[in-house]
Write a protein that holds these residues in place. Structure first.
Motif, PDB file in Angstrom:
ATOM      1  N   ARG A 220      22.189 -31.429 -12.922  1.00  0.00           N
ATOM      2  CA  ARG A 220      21.780 -32.767 -12.491  1.00  0.00           C
ATOM      3  C   ARG A 220      22.300 -32.999 -11.059  1.00  0.00           C
ATOM      4  NH1 ARG A 220      23.381 -37.001 -17.071  1.00  0.00           N
ATOM      5  NH2 ARG A 220      22.176 -38.314 -15.640  1.00  0.00           N
ATOM      6  N   GLN A 221      21.752 -32.241 -10.148  1.00  0.00           N
ATOM      7  CA  GLN A 221      22.207 -32.325  -8.766  1.00  0.00           C
ATOM      8  C   GLN A 221      21.652 -33.577  -8.099  1.00  0.00           C
ATOM      9  OE1 GLN A 221      20.865 -29.382  -5.820  1.00  0.00           O
ATOM     10  NE2 GLN A 221      23.013 -28.878  -5.471  1.00  0.00           N
ATOM     11  N   SER A 222      22.528 -34.284  -7.398  1.00  0.00           N
ATOM     12  CA  SER A 222      22.138 -35.518  -6.723  1.00  0.00           C
ATOM     13  C   SER A 222      21.153 -35.238  -5.594  1.00  0.00           C
ATOM     14  CB  SER A 222      23.389 -36.199  -6.154  1.00  0.00           C
ATOM     15  OG  SER A 222      23.040 -37.165  -5.192  1.00  0.00           O
ATOM     16  N   PRO A 223      20.160 -36.113  -5.405  1.00  0.00           N
ATOM     17  CA  PRO A 223      19.250 -35.973  -4.257  1.00  0.00           C
ATOM     18  C   PRO A 223      20.004 -35.984  -2.924  1.00  0.00           C
ATOM     19  CG  PRO A 223      18.370 -37.551  -5.834  1.00  0.00           C
ATOM     20  CD  PRO A 223      19.765 -37.239  -6.276  1.00  0.00           C
ATOM     21  N   LEU A 224      21.138 -36.698  -2.869  1.00  0.00           N
ATOM     22  CA  LEU A 224      21.941 -36.724  -1.651  1.00  0.00           C
ATOM     23  C   LEU A 224      22.508 -35.341  -1.345  1.00  0.00           C
ATOM     24  CD1 LEU A 224      23.942 -40.066  -2.172  1.00  0.00           C
ATOM     25  CD2 LEU A 224      22.020 -39.680  -0.619  1.00  0.00           C
ATOM     26  N   VAL A 225      22.957 -34.648  -2.397  1.00  0.00           N
ATOM     27  CA  VAL A 225      23.505 -33.306  -2.225  1.00  0.00           C
ATOM     28  C   VAL A 225      22.405 -32.345  -1.806  1.00  0.00           C
ATOM     29  CG1 VAL A 225      24.640 -31.379  -3.380  1.00  0.00           C
ATOM     30  CG2 VAL A 225      25.356 -33.738  -3.871  1.00  0.00           C
ATOM     31  N   LYS A 226      21.250 -32.453  -2.419  1.00  0.00           N
ATOM     32  CA  LYS A 226      20.129 -31.588  -2.058  1.00  0.00           C
ATOM     33  C   LYS A 226      19.744 -31.766  -0.597  1.00  0.00           C
ATOM     34  CE  LYS A 226      18.031 -31.323  -6.676  1.00  0.00           C
ATOM     35  NZ  LYS A 226      16.830 -31.632  -7.480  1.00  0.00           N
ATOM     36  N   ALA A 227      19.696 -33.015  -0.139  1.00  0.00           N
ATOM     37  CA  ALA A 227      19.335 -33.286   1.252  1.00  0.00           C
ATOM     38  C   ALA A 227      20.380 -32.713   2.212  1.00  0.00           C
ATOM     39  CB  ALA A 227      19.184 -34.791   1.470  1.00  0.00           C
ATOM     40  N   ALA A 228      21.662 -32.864   1.850  1.00  0.00           N
ATOM     41  CA  ALA A 228      22.737 -32.350   2.701  1.00  0.00           C
ATOM     42  C   ALA A 228      22.699 -30.825   2.751  1.00  0.00           C
ATOM     43  CB  ALA A 228      24.090 -32.834   2.180  1.00  0.00           C
ATOM     44  N   SER A 229      22.468 -30.196   1.613  1.00  0.00           N
ATOM     45  CA  SER A 229      22.400 -28.737   1.560  1.00  0.00           C
ATOM     46  C   SER A 229      21.243 -28.212   2.389  1.00  0.00           C
ATOM     47  CB  SER A 229      22.246 -28.260   0.109  1.00  0.00           C
ATOM     48  OG  SER A 229      23.359 -28.637  -0.665  1.00  0.00           O
ATOM     49  N   SER A 230      20.086 -28.853   2.258  1.00  0.00           N
ATOM     50  CA  SER A 230      18.903 -28.422   2.993  1.00  0.00           C
ATOM     51  C   SER A 230      19.105 -28.538   4.501  1.00  0.00           C
ATOM     52  CB  SER A 230      17.701 -29.261   2.553  1.00  0.00           C
ATOM     53  OG  SER A 230      16.552 -28.931   3.295  1.00  0.00           O
ATOM     54  N   GLU A 231      19.673 -29.648   4.937  1.00  0.00           N
ATOM     55  CA  GLU A 231      19.876 -29.859   6.375  1.00  0.00           C
ATOM     56  C   GLU A 231      20.956 -28.925   6.916  1.00  0.00           C
ATOM     57  OE1 GLU A 231      19.116 -31.607  10.124  1.00  0.00           O
ATOM     58  OE2 GLU A 231      18.007 -31.486   8.232  1.00  0.00           O
ATOM     59  N   THR A 232      21.992 -28.677   6.141  1.00  0.00           N
ATOM     60  CA  THR A 232      23.052 -27.759   6.572  1.00  0.00           C
ATOM     61  C   THR A 232      22.493 -26.363   6.796  1.00  0.00           C
ATOM     62  OG1 THR A 232      24.738 -29.014   5.372  1.00  0.00           O
ATOM     63  CG2 THR A 232      25.281 -26.755   5.983  1.00  0.00           C
TER      64      THR A 232
END
Length: 321
Positions: A220-232
């Motif tokens: 249940r990964q947070s959308p905030l974490v997904k966005a941060a991972s993608s941008e990183t």
């Protein structure tokens, strides 16, 4: 004068007048000089040799207008080894494709001019959001100046996140903190004072990365974490090429380790060999038996199978307040 003498004199004059004028032949030396006279058409100048790919990258860097990458003040790579290292890394990252290397280099220079990473690394970041999430450790043979005798680790301890909502609520703040961590590692890499050029085959100026996912849920990964991972991933792939030696994902669920092991059967070794998923972080120290740093595995923190001190004691963090 008698009539016969007058007639004879007149006849002689007529013969003399009718005789052709004698033309003298040119002297042999003069003829030879005339034959050897150079043509009036000048020879075409020799074409200048094409600049090397490294020299062309230097020209592109000067045209971009920003003078620095990774703490290196760029200069003529023919005499400045740190610049040669930077430019060669961009060539290596693009498998020798010069137009692609120039494009990536130019975009990095534009990004650094805008982002100012050397200021970011000296800026304090939110302690409540980022404390304990990232560290740098360096293990080296202090008696040697050889870059092969030094290993640098960046540690991302995502399981230590106190509040996902707070840590990842601002994408810009998170990326700045990650950039600060990377620039801190680059300071340890000491590219600005490097004295050993690199090639397409050998480059000791790289670092290990460890991502610890203890207590992190993959379901249940947070959308905030997904966005941060993608941008990183996007920012680092573009602006920090050829700095990764190997990356270890530790304390991941067993099913994730199985998936990565399965991938190794089909993905090119060149691509997959840098990524190592491990369900047991305590076995990490066993992965470094071939390091040029003596007993590297033993120097790691105890929780990763070594005999070294805790990251909070031995590691460096970006500035926090």
């Amino acid at each position: 004068m008698s009539e016969q003498e007058v007639k004879a004199d007149s006849a002689g004059a007529a013969v003399a007048a009718a005789a052709p004028e004698k033309v003298e032949a040119p002297a042999p030396a003069a003829a030879a000089s005339a034959a050897a006279a150079p043509s009036s058409v000048p020879d075409a100048p020799e074409a200048a040799p094409e600049p090397t790919p490294i020299a062309q990258l230097w020209s592109a860097a000067k045209a971009a207008g920003h003078p620095e990458i990774w703490g290196v003040e760029l200069a003529d790579p023919a005499t400045h080894i740190p610049s040669q290292i930077v430019f060669q890394k961009y060539l290596n990252a693009n498998d020798g494709d010069l137009p692609k290397a120039i494009d990536q280099l130019t975009k990095t220079l534009e990004w650094r001019a805008k982002t100012k990473p050397l200021e970011v690394v000296n800026r304090a970041h939110d302690k409540a959001k980022f404390e304990g999430l990232g560290f740098i450790t360096t293990y080296a043979d202090l008696a040697s100046a050889d870059p092969d005798a030094k290993e640098i680790f960046t540690w991302n301890i995502y399981g230590a996140t106190k509040s996902i909502d707070k840590t990842f609520e601002s994408l810009d703040e998170f990326i700045e903190w990650r950039v600060a961590l990377m620039e801190l590692a680059l300071q340890e890499l000491s590219l600005a004072t490097a004295t050993k050029p690199i090639t397409a085959e050998h480059d000791p100026y790289k670092m290990f990365q460890v991502h610890d996912y203890r207590s992190v849920s993959f379901l249940r990964q947070s959308p905030l974490v997904k966005a941060a991972s993608s941008e990183t991933i996007k920012v680092f792939a573009q602006n920090y090429p050829e700095l990764l030696k190997e990356k270890f994902f530790v304390n991941v669920p067993a099913i994730m380790g199985f998936v990565y092991a399965f991938m190794k059967l089909f993905v090119a070794p060149k691509t997959i060999k840098k990524f190592h998923p491990m369900s047991n972080g305590g076995a990490l120290a066993l992965e470094f038996g071939e390091s040029t740093v003596k007993a590297l595995g033993e120097k790691l923190p105890g929780e990763y199978g070594g005999k070294g001190g805790d990251l909070k004691v031995e590691g460096k963090e970006p500035l926090l307040e």
